[in-house]
Write a protein that holds these residues in place. Sequence first.
Motif, PDB file in Angstrom:
ATOM      1  N   UNK A  13      52.284  53.464  37.219  1.00 19.95           N
ATOM      2  CA  UNK A  13      51.093  53.053  37.333  1.00 19.95           C
ATOM      3  C   UNK A  13      50.568  52.393  35.862  1.00 19.95           C
ATOM      4  N   UNK A  38      52.732  59.901  45.391  1.00 16.22           N
ATOM      5  CA  UNK A  38      52.222  60.779  46.635  1.00 16.22           C
ATOM      6  C   UNK A  38      53.279  61.317  47.496  1.00 16.22           C
ATOM      7  N   UNK A 119      50.271  57.079  50.820  1.00 18.90           N
ATOM      8  CA  UNK A 119      50.322  55.484  50.915  1.00 18.90           C
ATOM      9  C   UNK A 119      51.098  55.564  49.551  1.00 18.90           C
TER      10      UNK A 119
ATOM     11  N   UNK B 236      41.436  60.038  35.992  1.00 19.38           N
ATOM     12  CA  UNK B 236      42.462  60.980  35.975  1.00 19.38           C
ATOM     13  C   UNK B 236      42.529  61.986  35.004  1.00 19.38           C
ATOM     14  N   UNK B 239      40.308  64.815  35.783  1.00 20.10           N
ATOM     15  CA  UNK B 239      40.849  65.467  37.061  1.00 20.10           C
ATOM     16  C   UNK B 239      41.802  66.493  36.451  1.00 20.10           C
ATOM     17  N   UNK B 240      42.755  66.017  35.712  1.00 19.55           N
ATOM     18  CA  UNK B 240      43.899  66.674  35.343  1.00 19.55           C
ATOM     19  C   UNK B 240      43.480  67.745  34.282  1.00 19.55           C
ATOM     20  N   UNK B 246      40.205  66.682  42.799  1.00 14.39           N
ATOM     21  CA  UNK B 246      40.942  65.410  42.740  1.00 14.39           C
ATOM     22  C   UNK B 246      40.386  64.672  43.821  1.00 14.39           C
ATOM     23  N   UNK B 247      39.437  65.298  44.701  1.00 13.66           N
ATOM     24  CA  UNK B 247      38.441  64.154  45.854  1.00 13.66           C
ATOM     25  C   UNK B 247      37.722  63.214  44.921  1.00 13.66           C
ATOM     26  N   UNK B 249      38.542  61.724  42.086  1.00 17.78           N
ATOM     27  CA  UNK B 249      39.458  61.004  41.288  1.00 17.78           C
ATOM     28  C   UNK B 249      39.196  59.434  41.644  1.00 17.78           C
ATOM     29  N   UNK B 251      41.103  55.670  40.954  1.00 15.61           N
ATOM     30  CA  UNK B 251      42.237  55.135  40.155  1.00 15.61           C
ATOM     31  C   UNK B 251      43.328  54.746  41.003  1.00 15.61           C
ATOM     32  N   UNK B 252      44.206  54.338  40.501  1.00 14.26           N
ATOM     33  CA  UNK B 252      45.487  53.751  41.328  1.00 14.26           C
ATOM     34  C   UNK B 252      45.849  55.104  41.825  1.00 14.26           C
ATOM     35  N   UNK B 253      46.029  56.289  41.484  1.00 20.12           N
ATOM     36  CA  UNK B 253      46.390  57.446  42.197  1.00 20.12           C
ATOM     37  C   UNK B 253      45.370  58.398  42.573  1.00 20.12           C
ATOM     38  N   UNK B 254      44.111  57.655  42.837  1.00 18.81           N
ATOM     39  CA  UNK B 254      42.966  58.289  43.489  1.00 18.81           C
ATOM     40  C   UNK B 254      42.300  57.608  44.282  1.00 18.81           C
ATOM     41  N   UNK B 255      40.950  57.227  44.277  1.00 21.13           N
ATOM     42  CA  UNK B 255      40.435  56.465  45.361  1.00 21.13           C
ATOM     43  C   UNK B 255      40.051  55.074  44.721  1.00 21.13           C
ATOM     44  N   UNK B 272      45.322  52.374  35.013  1.00 23.12           N
ATOM     45  CA  UNK B 272      45.300  52.892  36.381  1.00 23.12           C
ATOM     46  C   UNK B 272      43.987  53.130  36.819  1.00 23.12           C
TER      47      UNK B 272
END
Lengths: 256, 321
Positions: A13, A38, A119, B236, B239-240, B246-247, B249, B251-255, B272
């Motif tokens: 990332x 993921x 994804x 993130x 959240x971390x 985590x709902x 969040x 960003x790239x690994x979230x929404x 990110x």
Amino acid sequence: MNIVVCIKQVPDTESQIKIGADGKSIATDDIKWVMNPYDEFGVEEALRIQKAKGGTVTVVGAGPKRVTEALRTALAMGADKAVLVEDEGLYGADPMAVAKILAAAIKPLTPDLVFLGQRAIDDDAGLVGSALAEYLDMPNLSVVTKLDLGEGSVTIQRPVEGQTLVLEAPLPAVVTTQKGLNEPRYASLPGIMKAKKKPLEVKSLADLGVDAAGKASVAALNPPPSRAAGKTIGGETPQELAAALAKALRDEAKVI
Amino acid sequence: MAGVWVIAEHRDGAFRKITFEAASAAKTVADGLGVEVTAVVLGGGLEAACADLGKYGVAKVLYADSADLNVYSTEGYAAAVADLAKSGAPDVIIFGASMQGKDLAGRLAAKLDTSVAVDCTALKVDGGKLIATRPIYAGKIYADVLVTGAPQIATLRPNVFDVVETGGSAAVEKVSPAVGAIKVKQVEALAEEGGKIDLTEATIIVSGGRGMKEADNFKILEALADALGGTVGASRSAVDAGWRSHHDQVGQTGKVVTPNLYIACGISGAIQHLAGMGSSKVIVAINKDADAPIHTKADFCVVADLFDVVPALTEECKKLG
């Protein structure tokens, strides 16, 4: 329990993504490649189920030779064996073609459960899960944050807009995994040593009788639309700053 | 029949906003192709609502009033739409990249042996074909995608395409597509506490990062979000740290979110995170560090302590009513 986890290798990332010379793919020289975050939840869930119920965990990847590293990471976490469908042209291929290729690689493994990330964080498509399920003639459960295994069935939770759906499906099934499902373990040093000796089978597209021809192509890649330079809000006190910001949002930007 | 099809999304007997966004976008594409828009409505109790789709440019509705389709299922929807598409032969199928749409896309495309441009932010017609623009790498790059299979399928990022009312009423035709076996059963739908608007659909997001210092401090963001009718998000790091679910969040690994207004509070702007909110229409950064990267992305920068400015802003917003 025969469990398969599909693994994609993606840029980390923190990677800066640059457009390649052809204008249609990314420049891959400066990229740190990692397992799709993921997919880690899928590996972890598979290992937890294996611990409770026994069975085999096979990780399957499709892509260039470097994908071996991501598969070795999964083996180091505890998976038993790996299959790589190796093809240099697969990175950036139409996800529908990838789903077909994965289905061909997975079918002979006769899994009870197939996991993959909801994804991949590179193409952000999220197409492979439900397409793979269709090609394998299995039900699919997408974006799963909780999973309970029953006798020959699986019950899951799937958050959607403003609700969490509780869904039940008979096995075999395809499950796509979301953050919240579990906390993926790190590979231990002994795990990494052991992983080097675990079986990793390499297959070609020809071995599987499939090809990488998809039904979509990239016409062009572009940088994101540029934004106008920002404006610094002035004011001496928090109240002045807040008043000036509220005014700007109401009168200038017209968003409140 | 050909034309551009829209797959309607509904909940509790009403169409969701994304349906109108998709219909409006479909109308523009259909005009470019010189064809009409047909909406596919699956599930019962929607007959009256169907004709109303005409307001958004839909000429015709294919309405499958079937109990098997009342509750969305990937298998049921994919089978029904594929069955209708075999005889109807649409040029293009458009629907929302909502949770439902994202789930449907792959299975439907596999049944029709085509592909999908997912989560698009722009559509255009060029040489009689749809070219769809979609952010990839969480918005670090934008791709122009041509689906070469038929039909061309595109799903639309929520809250990007304007809802355009053109007036008119749609002709409703009842259809009975083959649904086939549905193996997945919906046991129940658990409502989220407080009926909170999902981040991907929110028009205003107030988001907090490491600068929030602790979970309890998010209550000042909740207060601002309440005053604005918005939803609270998080970076993130927040959240971390366990301060938010985590709902929440972004960003790239979230929404990946596209609100009209994104207020980033105590967020430094890691790459990110910027990737997940960079296509918001208006961005406000509240961060006392003038060098924080978030200020380079923001339309309005407030270089001050968020613990002073946020409560003051909440009071200002309440005054605006």
